[in-house]
Motif scaffolding. Structure first.
Motif, short mmCIF file in Angstrom:
data_model
loop_
_atom_site.label_atom_id
_atom_site.label_comp_id
_atom_site.label_asym_id
_atom_site.label_seq_id
_atom_site.Cartn_x
_atom_site.Cartn_y
_atom_site.Cartn_z
N GLY B 175 34.52 19.81 -13.91
CA GLY B 175 34.84 19.57 -15.31
C GLY B 175 33.95 18.49 -15.92
N GLN B 176 33.42 17.61 -15.08
CA GLN B 176 32.50 16.58 -15.56
C GLN B 176 31.08 17.09 -15.66
N GLY B 177 30.89 18.38 -15.38
CA GLY B 177 29.56 18.96 -15.49
C GLY B 177 28.79 18.95 -14.18
N ARG B 178 29.48 18.59 -13.08
CA ARG B 178 28.76 18.57 -11.80
C ARG B 178 28.74 19.97 -11.19
N THR B 179 27.83 20.15 -10.25
CA THR B 179 27.72 21.41 -9.53
C THR B 179 28.56 21.31 -8.26
N VAL B 180 29.45 22.26 -8.06
CA VAL B 180 30.27 22.24 -6.84
C VAL B 180 30.10 23.57 -6.12
N PHE B 181 29.67 23.49 -4.87
CA PHE B 181 29.42 24.67 -4.05
C PHE B 181 30.31 24.54 -2.82
N LEU B 182 31.21 25.50 -2.66
CA LEU B 182 32.33 25.33 -1.76
C LEU B 182 32.51 26.57 -0.91
N SER B 183 32.63 26.40 0.39
CA SER B 183 32.94 27.59 1.19
C SER B 183 34.35 27.46 1.74
N SER B 184 34.98 28.57 1.93
CA SER B 184 36.34 28.54 2.48
C SER B 184 36.69 29.89 3.05
N HIS B 185 37.60 29.87 4.02
CA HIS B 185 38.13 31.13 4.53
C HIS B 185 39.44 31.48 3.85
N LEU B 186 40.00 30.49 3.14
CA LEU B 186 41.31 30.70 2.54
C LEU B 186 41.13 31.36 1.19
N MET B 187 41.34 32.66 1.17
CA MET B 187 41.06 33.44 -0.01
C MET B 187 41.95 33.05 -1.17
N SER B 188 43.23 32.78 -0.87
CA SER B 188 44.15 32.44 -1.95
C SER B 188 43.72 31.11 -2.57
N GLU B 189 43.26 30.19 -1.70
CA GLU B 189 42.81 28.89 -2.17
C GLU B 189 41.58 29.07 -3.06
N MET B 190 40.67 29.93 -2.63
CA MET B 190 39.45 30.15 -3.38
C MET B 190 39.76 30.76 -4.74
N ALA B 191 40.74 31.65 -4.78
CA ALA B 191 41.11 32.29 -6.05
C ALA B 191 41.60 31.25 -7.05
N LEU B 192 42.27 30.20 -6.53
CA LEU B 192 42.79 29.16 -7.42
C LEU B 192 41.72 28.15 -7.82
N THR B 193 40.73 27.95 -6.94
CA THR B 193 39.78 26.85 -7.13
C THR B 193 38.49 27.26 -7.82
N ALA B 194 37.97 28.44 -7.43
CA ALA B 194 36.60 28.77 -7.85
C ALA B 194 36.56 29.47 -9.20
N PRO B 278 50.24 47.62 -15.13
CA PRO B 278 48.94 47.39 -14.49
C PRO B 278 49.13 46.43 -13.31
N LEU B 279 48.57 46.78 -12.14
CA LEU B 279 48.67 45.92 -10.95
C LEU B 279 47.33 45.25 -10.74
N ASN B 280 47.34 43.90 -10.64
CA ASN B 280 46.09 43.20 -10.39
C ASN B 280 45.84 43.13 -8.90
N GLY B 281 44.61 43.44 -8.51
CA GLY B 281 44.24 43.28 -7.12
C GLY B 281 44.09 41.81 -6.84
N SER B 282 44.19 41.39 -5.58
CA SER B 282 43.98 39.98 -5.24
C SER B 282 42.54 39.80 -4.80
N LEU B 283 42.10 38.54 -4.81
CA LEU B 283 40.75 38.25 -4.34
C LEU B 283 40.63 38.65 -2.87
N GLU B 284 41.73 38.50 -2.17
CA GLU B 284 41.71 38.85 -0.75
C GLU B 284 41.40 40.33 -0.56
N ASP B 285 42.06 41.18 -1.37
CA ASP B 285 41.79 42.62 -1.28
C ASP B 285 40.32 42.88 -1.58
N ALA B 286 39.85 42.22 -2.64
CA ALA B 286 38.46 42.43 -3.05
C ALA B 286 37.51 42.03 -1.93
#
Lengths: 283, 331
Positions: B175-194, B278-286
């Protein structure tokens, strides 16, 4: 776990944290912090000093029990530097661990991420190591002289630093130990594994150099004087001993400083090789 | 901003990263997803010069990482929580890192407080739990107040509170304009963060798009319809690209169409609808769908017994399987 502060405060409120460019001086400061904050390695230094002092006292005490007829004249500088053999083992272990410990723990990745040009980190580590070993050895040699003073009268010991040969030996002990430490450090940096590097350095100092010196074949007679420790410790021999060694027919002729020069060449070559590989290899 | 062009890393005959190109934009959290062995960590290590690329190049804020005069100010990195000497205390580790950039004690205290390490700062890192090690790694990454953050699996081993803290922190920094590059195995977490996701599989980029697009395009949208006249409705919506499944009597799950289109088709055919959702797919499914053919180490059903040698990886050509996506709007 304690509660976490919300990220909002210090994370990056506008006046950004003061960050300065990486310089060799700053890397040396960092390496000095690292050097003194690993207790296990730091303690090898007082142990080294105690070994040197203790051996000097044992040597002097032993000399008094033998008597001057059998012992001959006892040289003051020889007595107080007599602990070099054990001291070199202690500083070699310390030197190897300062670099291989970073590889075994993964710390090297933090180090190289902070100093991505890499070489300043290698030079700074070697410099901190050499200076610390030299300072500790100077103190140890000075304290060793104080410790053998009770035997001085009986053995007719004297220490005249105005005498070039005495000065060479007394200054030579710290110089030799600092150099052999950087030599061991370079091998640690090349091999990156504590056990392997320790095996090579201790094998060389304890076995190979001694075996080579004993085998009466021409090849070994020619090579042995140029091995790192055999050559470097010429700095610690009295003029009389050096003269008698160089008088032997067909023997390799090396002065005290030439011998030390051979050790320096070994050290520089290995350190440059370590530098080249540090630049090339993945961390 | 991180820019990778044709980044390649080979270890002997094995290619870990194979001509990867991507841009990580400032002001966003960019997630980096992929199965184990896909080349995520190797790619991140190449960004900060720990691994030397076999081909291609990567720059941070326009320069190679090593060419920055104060690299810790440009990039803060958490590559490996265990990149710390186990015999040193957390505080001394941070002080040593800080000293290379002339960063003062005050900043070291600040990052210790930010990461909640006050209580253990003077303890040796060797006794740290995985979670505390992660916090120390994040503290080290924040030391230089960097413009770009590279975090490899930052929530690995953190408790739920720590996970939430990391999520808020990276959102705040982006939000401050910085670049954030993040890896994770937690798909649900990634869906909320990225905000944006780069998916890699077996060393290649499979998808590079905003989170919403990835989810929508990879899973397609499914609409659940409940109707007493299911058979008539099925006939009414049949078209190319539309698939219809019937999980229970009177319920259809229609993929490849949209709720308005289905509603209109039903009206034209005079079909009564009881539900149109309408059913939304999850990031995990994707993610599963995208990487199905690119998983390096397949797990097998417990009853199946050990797989015969050689069968473990890639039964079919991975390119063929992902080709429709690669050539579609995602790339």
């Amino acid at each position: 776990m304690t509660t976490l502060a919300s990220p909002a405060p210090a994370a990056a409120t506008r006046p950004r944290a003061a960050v300065k460019p990486v310089t060799l001086t700053r890397v040396v400061a960092s390496e000095w912090i690292k050097f003194r904050t690993i207790r296990s390695t730091f303690w090898t230094l007082p142990v080294t000093a105690l070994l040197m002092i203790g051996l000097a006292v044992l040597y002097a005490w032993g000399a008094t029990t033998v008597g001057p007829e059998e012992m001959g004249a006892v040289d003051g500088a020889s007595v107080i530097t007599s602990g070099w053999y054990f001291a070199q083992l202690a500083v070699s272990v310390l030197a190897i661990l300062t670099i291989s410990g970073e590889y075994s723990t993964g710390m090297i990745r933090s180090t190289l991420a902070a100093v991505p040009k890499r070489l300043p980190a290698l030079w700074a580590k070697a410099a901190v190591l050499a200076v610390v070993v030299a300072v500790v050895s100077v103190i140890a040699v000075a304290l060793a002289w104080v410790a053998v003073l009770p035997f001085a009268d009986q053995l007719d010991l004297s220490l005249d630093l105005g005498d070039p040969s005495t000065l060479r030996m007394v200054a030579g002990a710290p110089l030799y130990l600092a150099t052999i430490a950087v030599f061991a450090f370079a091998i640690g940096a090349l091999m990156r594994h504590s056990a392997g590097a320790l095996a090579v350095v201790l094998g060389l100092l304890l076995v190979i150099e001694n075996v080579f010196a004993l085998i009466p074949l021409r090849f070994f007679e020619l090579v042995s004087p140029f091995l790192p420790s055999t050559a470097g410790t010429r700095l610690l021999l009295t003029d009389e001993t050096l003269d008698s060694m160089n008088r032997v027919e067909d023997a390799v002729q090396l002065s005290a400083w030439q011998g030390y020069g051979v050790l320096v060449v070994w050290t520089v070559v290995l350190l440059v090789l370590a530098a080249v590989l540090l630049r090339r290899r993945d961390a | 901003m991180i820019e990778a062009v044709g980044l390649t890393k080979r270890y002997g005959a094995k290619t870990a990263v194979d001509g990867v190109s991507f841009t990580v934009q400032p002001g966003k959290v960019t997630g980096f997803l992929g199965p184990n062995g896909a080349g995520k960590s190797t790619t991140m290590r190449m960004v900060v010069g720990l691994d030397r690329p076999s081909a291609g190049s990567v720059t941070v804020n326009g320069k190679h990482y090593a060419q920055h005069r104060a690299p810790l100010q440009e990039v803060g990195t958490l590559l490996d929580a265990k990149a710390v000497h186990t015999g040193r205390s957390a505080q001394n580790h941070l002080l040593a890192m800080a000293a290379t950039h002339g960063i003062g004690k005050a900043r070291v205290r600040e990052v210790i407080e930010m990461t909640g390490l006050e209580g253990v700062a003077r303890k040796r890192v060797g006794g740290f739990s995985l979670g505390m090690g992660q916090r120390l790694g994040i503290a080290a990454a924040l030391l230089g107040d960097p413009q770009t953050l590279i975090l490899d699996e930052p929530v690995n081993g953190l408790d739920p509170e720590g996970v939430l803290w990391v999520r808020n922190l990276v959102r705040y920094l982006a939000g401050q304009g910085r670049t954030v590059f993040l890896s994770s195995h937690l798909m649900s977490e990634m869906a909320l963060t990225a905000d944006h996701i780069i998916v890699v599989g077996r060393g290649r980029v499979i998808a590079d798009a905003p989170v919403g697009d990835i989810v929508a395009r990879a899973t397609g949208t499914t609409v659940r319809v409940r109707s007493p006249q299911a058979a008539e409705l099925e006939a009414a919506v049949r078209a190319a690209g539309v698939t219809v499944a019937s999980p229970e009597l009177g319920v259809l799950e229609i993929t490849g169409s949209t709720a308005p289109a289905i509603g209109e088709a039903a009206a034209r055919a005079g079909v009564v609808l009881h539900e149109l959702t309408p059913l939304n797919g999850s990031l995990e499914d994707a993610y599963m769908q995208l990487t199905a053919q690119d998983v390096e180490f397949h797990s097998h059903a417990p009853l199946g017994g050990p797989a015969p040698a050689g069968q473990a990886a890639h039964p079919a050509s991975p390119k063929g399987a992902t080709a429709p996506l690669n050539e579609g709007a995602l790339r």
